[in-house]
Design a protein around this motif. Structure first.
Motif, PDB file in Angstrom:
ATOM      1  N   MET A  26       1.031  -1.187   0.044  1.00  0.00           N
ATOM      2  CA  MET A  26       0.100  -0.181   0.104  1.00  0.00           C
ATOM      3  C   MET A  26       0.913   1.219  -0.016  1.00  0.00           C
ATOM      4  SD  MET A  26      -2.641   1.002   3.019  1.00  0.00           S
ATOM      5  CE  MET A  26      -1.503   0.521   4.394  1.00  0.00           C
ATOM      6  N   ASP A  27       0.636   2.150  -0.745  1.00  0.00           N
ATOM      7  CA  ASP A  27       1.234   3.269  -0.897  1.00  0.00           C
ATOM      8  C   ASP A  27       0.640   4.510   0.060  1.00  0.00           C
ATOM      9  OD1 ASP A  27       3.053   2.697  -2.904  1.00  0.00           O
ATOM     10  OD2 ASP A  27       2.303   3.787  -4.606  1.00  0.00           O
ATOM     11  N   VAL A  28       1.465   5.108   0.883  1.00  0.00           N
ATOM     12  CA  VAL A  28       0.784   6.015   1.794  1.00  0.00           C
ATOM     13  C   VAL A  28       1.605   7.392   1.625  1.00  0.00           C
ATOM     14  CG1 VAL A  28       0.285   6.508   4.209  1.00  0.00           C
ATOM     15  CG2 VAL A  28       0.377   4.348   3.412  1.00  0.00           C
ATOM     16  N   THR A  29       1.103   8.569   1.757  1.00  0.00           N
ATOM     17  CA  THR A  29       1.701   9.813   1.785  1.00  0.00           C
ATOM     18  C   THR A  29       1.303  10.383   3.094  1.00  0.00           C
ATOM     19  OG1 THR A  29       1.424   9.934  -0.514  1.00  0.00           O
ATOM     20  CG2 THR A  29       1.994  12.058   0.523  1.00  0.00           C
ATOM     21  N   LEU A  30       2.152  10.791   3.727  1.00  0.00           N
ATOM     22  CA  LEU A  30       2.139  11.681   5.070  1.00  0.00           C
ATOM     23  C   LEU A  30       2.672  12.977   5.092  1.00  0.00           C
ATOM     24  CD1 LEU A  30       2.547   8.495   6.072  1.00  0.00           C
ATOM     25  CD2 LEU A  30       2.356   9.398   8.317  1.00  0.00           C
ATOM     26  N   LYS A  31       2.031  13.939   5.486  1.00  0.00           N
ATOM     27  CA  LYS A  31       2.678  15.298   5.755  1.00  0.00           C
ATOM     28  C   LYS A  31       2.844  15.443   7.064  1.00  0.00           C
ATOM     29  CE  LYS A  31       1.127  19.183   3.752  1.00  0.00           C
ATOM     30  NZ  LYS A  31      -0.048  19.991   3.362  1.00  0.00           N
ATOM     31  N   VAL A  32       4.131  15.537   7.557  1.00  0.00           N
ATOM     32  CA  VAL A  32       4.439  15.503   9.062  1.00  0.00           C
ATOM     33  C   VAL A  32       4.756  16.831   9.555  1.00  0.00           C
ATOM     34  CG1 VAL A  32       5.432  14.175  10.947  1.00  0.00           C
ATOM     35  CG2 VAL A  32       4.911  13.107   8.920  1.00  0.00           C
ATOM     36  N   TYR A  40       6.218  21.429   7.332  1.00  0.00           N
ATOM     37  CA  TYR A  40       5.520  19.955   7.158  1.00  0.00           C
ATOM     38  C   TYR A  40       6.513  19.360   6.058  1.00  0.00           C
ATOM     39  CZ  TYR A  40       1.341  21.486   9.381  1.00  0.00           C
ATOM     40  OH  TYR A  40       0.727  21.873  10.476  1.00  0.00           O
ATOM     41  N   GLU A  41       6.805  17.986   6.510  1.00  0.00           N
ATOM     42  CA  GLU A  41       7.749  17.297   5.601  1.00  0.00           C
ATOM     43  C   GLU A  41       6.875  16.256   4.920  1.00  0.00           C
ATOM     44  OE1 GLU A  41      11.451  17.741   4.192  1.00  0.00           O
ATOM     45  OE2 GLU A  41      11.427  18.306   6.377  1.00  0.00           O
ATOM     46  N   LYS A  42       7.089  16.031   3.533  1.00  0.00           N
ATOM     47  CA  LYS A  42       6.270  15.109   2.979  1.00  0.00           C
ATOM     48  C   LYS A  42       6.948  13.635   2.709  1.00  0.00           C
ATOM     49  CE  LYS A  42       2.960  15.437  -0.907  1.00  0.00           C
ATOM     50  NZ  LYS A  42       2.247  16.060  -1.841  1.00  0.00           N
ATOM     51  N   TYR A  43       6.446  12.593   3.144  1.00  0.00           N
ATOM     52  CA  TYR A  43       6.874  11.054   3.013  1.00  0.00           C
ATOM     53  C   TYR A  43       6.084  10.231   2.378  1.00  0.00           C
ATOM     54  CZ  TYR A  43       9.652  13.196   6.884  1.00  0.00           C
ATOM     55  OH  TYR A  43      10.316  13.852   7.925  1.00  0.00           O
ATOM     56  N   THR A  44       6.546   9.659   1.265  1.00  0.00           N
ATOM     57  CA  THR A  44       5.598   8.666   0.554  1.00  0.00           C
ATOM     58  C   THR A  44       6.159   7.196   0.793  1.00  0.00           C
ATOM     59  OG1 THR A  44       5.061  10.106  -1.035  1.00  0.00           O
ATOM     60  CG2 THR A  44       4.705   7.690  -1.623  1.00  0.00           C
ATOM     61  N   LEU A  45       5.467   6.191   1.686  1.00  0.00           N
ATOM     62  CA  LEU A  45       6.057   5.184   1.868  1.00  0.00           C
ATOM     63  C   LEU A  45       5.078   3.908   1.385  1.00  0.00           C
ATOM     64  CD1 LEU A  45       5.484   5.961   5.695  1.00  0.00           C
ATOM     65  CD2 LEU A  45       7.642   6.404   4.532  1.00  0.00           C
ATOM     66  N   ILE A  46       5.889   2.766   1.302  1.00  0.00           N
ATOM     67  CA  ILE A  46       5.051   1.549   0.739  1.00  0.00           C
ATOM     68  C   ILE A  46       5.129   0.541   2.051  1.00  0.00           C
ATOM     69  CG2 ILE A  46       5.269  -0.555  -0.534  1.00  0.00           C
ATOM     70  CD1 ILE A  46       7.005   1.366  -2.459  1.00  0.00           C
ATOM     71  N   LEU A  47       3.780   0.415   2.497  1.00  0.00           N
ATOM     72  CA  LEU A  47       3.543  -0.418   3.846  1.00  0.00           C
ATOM     73  C   LEU A  47       2.653  -1.348   3.540  1.00  0.00           C
ATOM     74  CD1 LEU A  47       3.117   2.791   6.150  1.00  0.00           C
ATOM     75  CD2 LEU A  47       4.911   1.001   6.233  1.00  0.00           C
ATOM     76  N   ARG A  48       2.561  -2.484   4.508  1.00  0.00           N
ATOM     77  CA  ARG A  48       1.467  -3.483   4.434  1.00  0.00           C
ATOM     78  C   ARG A  48       0.154  -3.053   4.497  1.00  0.00           C
ATOM     79  NH1 ARG A  48       3.123  -8.470   8.500  1.00  0.00           N
ATOM     80  NH2 ARG A  48       0.951  -8.241   8.693  1.00  0.00           N
ATOM     81  N   ASP A  49      -0.715  -3.752   3.984  1.00  0.00           N
ATOM     82  CA  ASP A  49      -1.969  -3.336   3.943  1.00  0.00           C
ATOM     83  C   ASP A  49      -2.647  -3.052   5.517  1.00  0.00           C
ATOM     84  OD1 ASP A  49      -2.164  -3.375   1.358  1.00  0.00           O
ATOM     85  OD2 ASP A  49      -3.641  -4.723   1.004  1.00  0.00           O
ATOM     86  N   ASP A  50      -2.048  -3.763   6.081  1.00  0.00           N
ATOM     87  CA  ASP A  50      -2.409  -3.857   7.686  1.00  0.00           C
ATOM     88  C   ASP A  50      -1.777  -3.026   8.735  1.00  0.00           C
ATOM     89  OD1 ASP A  50      -0.547  -5.514   7.946  1.00  0.00           O
ATOM     90  OD2 ASP A  50      -1.398  -6.936   9.109  1.00  0.00           O
ATOM     91  N   ALA A  51      -0.956  -2.012   8.149  1.00  0.00           N
ATOM     92  CA  ALA A  51      -0.229  -1.027   8.788  1.00  0.00           C
ATOM     93  C   ALA A  51      -0.928   0.071   9.752  1.00  0.00           C
ATOM     94  CB  ALA A  51       0.772  -0.442   7.921  1.00  0.00           C
TER      95      ALA A  51
END
Ligand code: SF4
Ligand code: SF4
Ligand code: FES
Lengths: 287, 322
Positions: B1-7, B20-31
């Protein structure tokens, strides 16, 4: 289509324009209205503080009035909506409590069953009439920037509203924004859109109430809104009636008209200021 | 799953203002959200600061703001978060008050803990120090607590409270729910003392603005607002209520409803405020001019007023004092 209308106290007293405009909108949309004139006050969250059981009994009776007519119960005030829905949820989920309440109601010949839907006018027309039909009645497009102000009790707590407000996300609602757009206005986003106006502590802690209201007026004005619209007459009292006093005390310069939700519809439907009752506003509404 | 976070990032020792820092991650579907924060810290930027400990929704330390809602990062599935809030998830500290920020998502919760301490968050009773058997209570008595004992002191409610936003002295939802946790406990011997402490204007139960934000955010279903309502009721039932504008206001509803079925708005304010009512004169004049005040001779009554009066009389659980 027919609604059992629970007006609440405010629409019969300090916001007559709310009742007037609601009746106009209902007429235009082909909704028959039967006003529950035998109803009592919902307690507005304050009677509950004195005696929770008493407020449950009174509101159960109010709901019975719609049940007896076999009609959907429709409200005009966020706080009435929450008080009535709260009562319904509590009674529907607790047989013992329902029995205790029915014991009292029984003495007057009532019995709470729990088969009536209770919905705020905003969500009732969105569910029963829909945007498409609403848009057919526009005679005077809004053409202005409007800041939606929801007021707490129509979006929170979401578990109480459970579907009756069309499952609005309390952190990202969109009913009023969509309605503004359908009526050909521009919906303005601003930071305190989902906050509290402080109405319920206005007597005991006026500075808190005024501060919260002032933030909303300021943010909406800064965001370029030409008017605010709200589905709650209590929020309306803080935003409109107290606007000048707050501006003076906070040394701010507000002059922003505040519409009741049905007034916004009535304006777009082409009714005159007089028919709608705009003369009852403290801050002038020029359209 | 692709997830984009603005932290939200802010180091008060180095930065002039937050960004705000932007991060795009690939995580498991149940994360869950905490997995995303860990991934950022462990793989992208070790300087990101946040709190976590149990990873099981028990310690309350990982509370953060997600797209405006206070949540426990370890209990918030990212899939659901994306469903609720869309593709970009904005992660912020519980409070963005600059004085409270220690670094990034970590805030100083001193104000929260101070208030928790003020309400004496422990059972007060003269208990035998060497009891022969356990001091058990019945399931019905536990039910009366209505889950007030589930609070993990995460602060989600406190930092969402609208009243706190404008009144830093208000005890807030957590401390008040904690008070109820003991006033509803038959073993506690300090019920009156506790009720007297929260029956104060400014800091206590009467200053809740009823915004319901605390119910909405509480990850443990504590429902602090309803506990506050119970406290209001207990204050009247136990005869602790001091006469003030708030208690008179609550009582005034009963008078008005008995008389008219609906509220007499003007008289209610007069009844609650007494001589202080004069301070509302400017608004009252505006309302009068605009036909917003009903005079006694025009005061609408409910058509069911007789019935309503009777219902109030037979259903009231305690007597009016005023
Ligand atoms: S309902 Fe009351 S205690 Fe709860 S968040 Fe709102 S003001 Fe605070
Ligand atoms: S009442 Fe709920 S939200 Fe508030 S501190 Fe306790 S667990 Fe957290
Ligand atoms: S890490 Fe303990 S509650 Fe989330």
């Amino acid at each position: 289509m027919k609604y059992a209308l629970y007006t609440g106290c405010t629409a019969k007293e300090s916001t007559p324009e709310l009742l007037k405009s609601t009746l106009l909108v209902a007429k235009t949309l082909g909704i028959e209205i039967e006003i529950l004139n035998e109803a009592s006050c919902c307690g507005a969250g304050h009677l509950q503080d004195f005696d929770e059981f008493l407020s449950l009994v009174l509101n159960a009776r109010n709901i019975c009035l719609a049940e007896k007519r076999g009609l959907k119960m429709v409200t005009l005030c966020n706080t009435c909506q929450l008080m009535l829905e709260n009562t319904k949820r509590k009674l529907d989920s607790d047989e013992k409590l329902k029995e205790k309440v029915n014991e009292k109601l029984g003495e007057l010949g009532y019995k709470y069953v729990g088969n009536t839907k209770i919905q705020h006018f905003l969500y009732a027309i969105l569910e029963d009439v829909g945007f498409e039909e609403i848009s057919k009645h526009i005679k005077r497009p809004l053409n202005m920037k409007i800041a939606p102000f929801y007021g707490c009790h129509i979006i929170r707590p979401s578990k109480t509203h459970d579907g009756d407000n069309l499952n609005e996300n309390p952190y990202k609602p969109n009913a009023i924004e969509n309605l503004i757009k359908v009526l050909m206005g521009e919906s303005v986003d601003y930071s305190t859109k989902l906050k509290c106006c402080g109405f319920h502590v206005d007597l005991q802690n006026t500075p808190v109430s005024e501060k919260l209201t002032s933030n909303i007026l300021e943010d909406a004005t800064k965001a370029g809104a030409e008017a605010i619209v709200t589905p709650c007459p209590l929020c309306h009292l803080n935003l409109d009636v107290k606007q000048r006093a707050i501006a003076k005390r906070e040394n701010k310069d507000f002059n922003i008209p505040v519409l009741h939700l049905p007034e916004m519809l009535a304006l777009a439907f082409g009714y005159s200021a007089e028919e709608i009752g705009l003369n009852h506003h403290v801050v002038d509404v020029k359209f | 799953m692709d997830v984009t976070l603005k932290v939200y990032r802010f180091n008060p020792n180095e930065d002039e203002k937050p960004h705000y820092e932007k991060y795009t991650l690939i995580l498991r579907d149940d994360a869950v959200l905490l997995d995303a924060l860990n991934e950022i810290k462990w793989k992208f930027d070790g300087s990101l600061s946040y709190r976590r400990s149990c990873r099981h929704g028990i310690c309350g330390s990982c509370a953060v703001k997600l797209n405006g809602k206070n949540v426990l990062a370890c209990k918030t599935p990212l899939k659901k978060a994306i469903e609720d809030f869309g593709d970009v998830l904005i992660v912020e500290p519980l409070s963005k008050n600059k004085e409270k920020i220690i670094k990034d998502l970590v805030i100083d919760k001193k104000d929260f803990w101070d208030k928790n301490k003020k309400v004496k968050p422990y059972l007060i009773a003269n208990i035998d120090e060497h009891p022969e058997k356990e001091n058990l209570i019945k399931p019905e008595e536990v039910e009366k607590l209505e889950d007030a004992d589930y609070c993990i002191a995460c602060g989600c409610c406190y930092y969402a409270c609208e009243s706190i936003r404008a009144n830093k002295d208000f005890l807030g939802p957590q401390a008040l729910a904690k008070t109820y946790r003991f006033t509803a406990d038959g073993r506690d011997e300090a019920k009156k003392e506790r009720l007297e402490f929260v029956d104060k204007l400014g800091i206590g139960v009467w200053d809740c603005v009823k915004c319901q934000a605390c119910i909405e955010v509480c990850p443990k279903g504590v429902d602090p607002f309803t506990k506050i309502t119970h406290l209001h009721n207990q204050i009247f039932e136990e005869g602790v209520a001091k006469k003030n504008v708030a208690t008179k206001h609550a009582e005034g509803f009963v008078h008005s409803i008995k008389k008219h079925g609906i509220l007499d708005e003007g008289m209610l304010v007069l009844y609650s405020e007494g001589v202080n009512v004069a301070r509302h004169l400017p608004e009252a004049m505006e309302m009068l001019k605009k036909g917003k005040i009903k005079f006694p001779w025009n005061m609408p009554k409910s058509e069911g007023v007789e019935e309503i009066k009777k219902l109030v009389e037979i259903s009231q659980t305690h007597e009016l004092k005023g």
